[in-house]
Design an enzyme around this catalytic site. Sequence first.
Site, PDB file in Angstrom:
ATOM      1  N   MET A   1       5.033  -5.739  35.447  1.00  0.00           N
ATOM      2  CA  MET A   1       5.678  -5.872  36.767  1.00  0.00           C
ATOM      3  C   MET A   1       5.677  -4.518  37.462  1.00  0.00           C
ATOM      4  SD  MET A   1       9.025  -7.999  35.633  1.00  0.00           S
ATOM      5  CE  MET A   1       8.932  -9.389  34.506  1.00  0.00           C
TER       6      MET A   1
ATOM      7  N   ASP B   1       4.238  -8.926  29.866  1.00  0.00           N
ATOM      8  CA  ASP B   1       4.556  -9.052  31.299  1.00  0.00           C
ATOM      9  C   ASP B   1       4.500  -7.701  32.000  1.00  0.00           C
ATOM     10  OD1 ASP B   1       5.323 -11.851  31.741  1.00  0.00           O
ATOM     11  OD2 ASP B   1       6.925 -11.440  30.297  1.00  0.00           O
TER      12      ASP B   1
ATOM     13  N   MET C   1       1.972  -9.220  37.027  1.00  0.00           N
ATOM     14  CA  MET C   1       2.775  -9.519  38.227  1.00  0.00           C
ATOM     15  C   MET C   1       2.746  -8.261  39.076  1.00  0.00           C
ATOM     16  SD  MET C   1       5.814 -11.565  36.285  1.00  0.00           S
ATOM     17  CE  MET C   1       5.376 -10.830  34.715  1.00  0.00           C
TER      18      MET C   1
ATOM     19  N   HIS D   1       0.108 -10.845  31.405  1.00  0.00           N
ATOM     20  CA  HIS D   1       0.504 -11.515  32.656  1.00  0.00           C
ATOM     21  C   HIS D   1       0.781 -10.441  33.708  1.00  0.00           C
ATOM     22  CE1 HIS D   1       3.826 -14.159  34.760  1.00  0.00           C
ATOM     23  NE2 HIS D   1       2.763 -13.983  35.515  1.00  0.00           N
TER      24      HIS D   1
ATOM     25  N   HIS E   1       2.849 -12.357  24.669  1.00  0.00           N
ATOM     26  CA  HIS E   1       2.793 -12.397  26.136  1.00  0.00           C
ATOM     27  C   HIS E   1       3.338 -11.071  26.659  1.00  0.00           C
ATOM     28  CE1 HIS E   1       2.866 -14.564  30.037  1.00  0.00           C
ATOM     29  NE2 HIS E   1       4.012 -13.937  30.260  1.00  0.00           N
TER      30      HIS E   1
ATOM     31  N   SER F   1       7.126 -13.766  24.723  1.00  0.00           N
ATOM     32  CA  SER F   1       7.264 -12.732  25.762  1.00  0.00           C
ATOM     33  C   SER F   1       8.095 -11.572  25.226  1.00  0.00           C
ATOM     34  CB  SER F   1       7.932 -13.304  27.012  1.00  0.00           C
ATOM     35  OG  SER F   1       8.219 -12.226  27.891  1.00  0.00           O
TER      36      SER F   1
ATOM     37  N   ASP G   1       5.690 -20.699  31.893  1.00  0.00           N
ATOM     38  CA  ASP G   1       6.379 -19.424  31.646  1.00  0.00           C
ATOM     39  C   ASP G   1       7.688 -19.407  32.426  1.00  0.00           C
ATOM     40  OD1 ASP G   1       7.060 -16.776  31.194  1.00  0.00           O
ATOM     41  OD2 ASP G   1       5.372 -15.932  32.330  1.00  0.00           O
TER      42      ASP G   1
ATOM     43  N   GLY H   1      15.083 -14.807  30.921  1.00  0.00           N
ATOM     44  CA  GLY H   1      16.398 -15.439  30.829  1.00  0.00           C
ATOM     45  C   GLY H   1      16.823 -16.276  32.023  1.00  0.00           C
TER      46      GLY H   1
ATOM     47  N   MET I   1       4.127 -21.097  36.789  1.00  0.00           N
ATOM     48  CA  MET I   1       5.437 -20.463  36.567  1.00  0.00           C
ATOM     49  C   MET I   1       6.541 -21.510  36.694  1.00  0.00           C
ATOM     50  SD  MET I   1       4.918 -17.284  35.848  1.00  0.00           S
ATOM     51  CE  MET I   1       6.653 -16.815  35.772  1.00  0.00           C
TER      52      MET I   1
END
Length: 220
Positions: free
Chosen positions: A37, A35, A68, A66, A33, A8, A175, A145, A137
């Site tokens: 958002m 992400d 989101m 991914h 990966h 990621s 993930d 983190g 998830m």
Amino acid sequence: MNYYVSASILSADMLRLGSEIAKLEANNIDWIHFDVMDGVFVPNISYGIPILNQIRKKTDMYLDVHLMIIDPLKYIKRFDEAGADMITFHVESASDTMETIKAIQQTECQIGISIKPNTPAEAVFPYIELVDMVLVMTVEPGFGGQKFMDMSGKIREIREYADKNGRKDLMIQVDGGIDDKTAPIVRSAGANVFVSGSYLFKAEDMKESARLIRGDANAE
Ligand code: DX5
Ligand code: ZN
């Protein structure tokens, strides 16, 4: 079944992204990966299409996107054009799940569907025949983190359902909070694709850390 580590890049040094990607390549990391958002589906905003486009120009690595975001259906075509190899979206989003799967089928991308920690395994059962991967998830999506949440029960249910329904090849991705301690837990439950951000990018020996996550399941 093959085992993959998907790094990621939310945890990468964004100002040195080119050399971070070169490091992933040099350390036999399997996938990147990415992400996305939108500040609506999750309480954070990351990056999107223009950055993915630049990454695609830089590497041949497999790009695992991914989403989101609240309305993934609207953006499937654009993420495909930007260079995604797999597009994963959430069944909890506002887009119709079947329509979104159909939109990804119109592209060359593989198809992933994802569920958040409070969504039951049954939510993905109607789509098992149509998708390449289910992302379970192991944290609430939104931030890197965070502390791992054990979703082994759910992973087992999905793996059993897939096996019984002619999908022994279904990939199950995890993930959130994945490291050398948590990966074996979800691996024994049936997961085979491990997203790792903070653990991998902080590792002194990235190659060895990835090997520990995979459990040396693949011959190198
Ligand atoms: C969280 C993201 C993850 C995150 C994982 O919403 O989907 O991909 O970057 O980061 P770590 O491995 O640090 O939990
Ligand atoms: Zn992610």
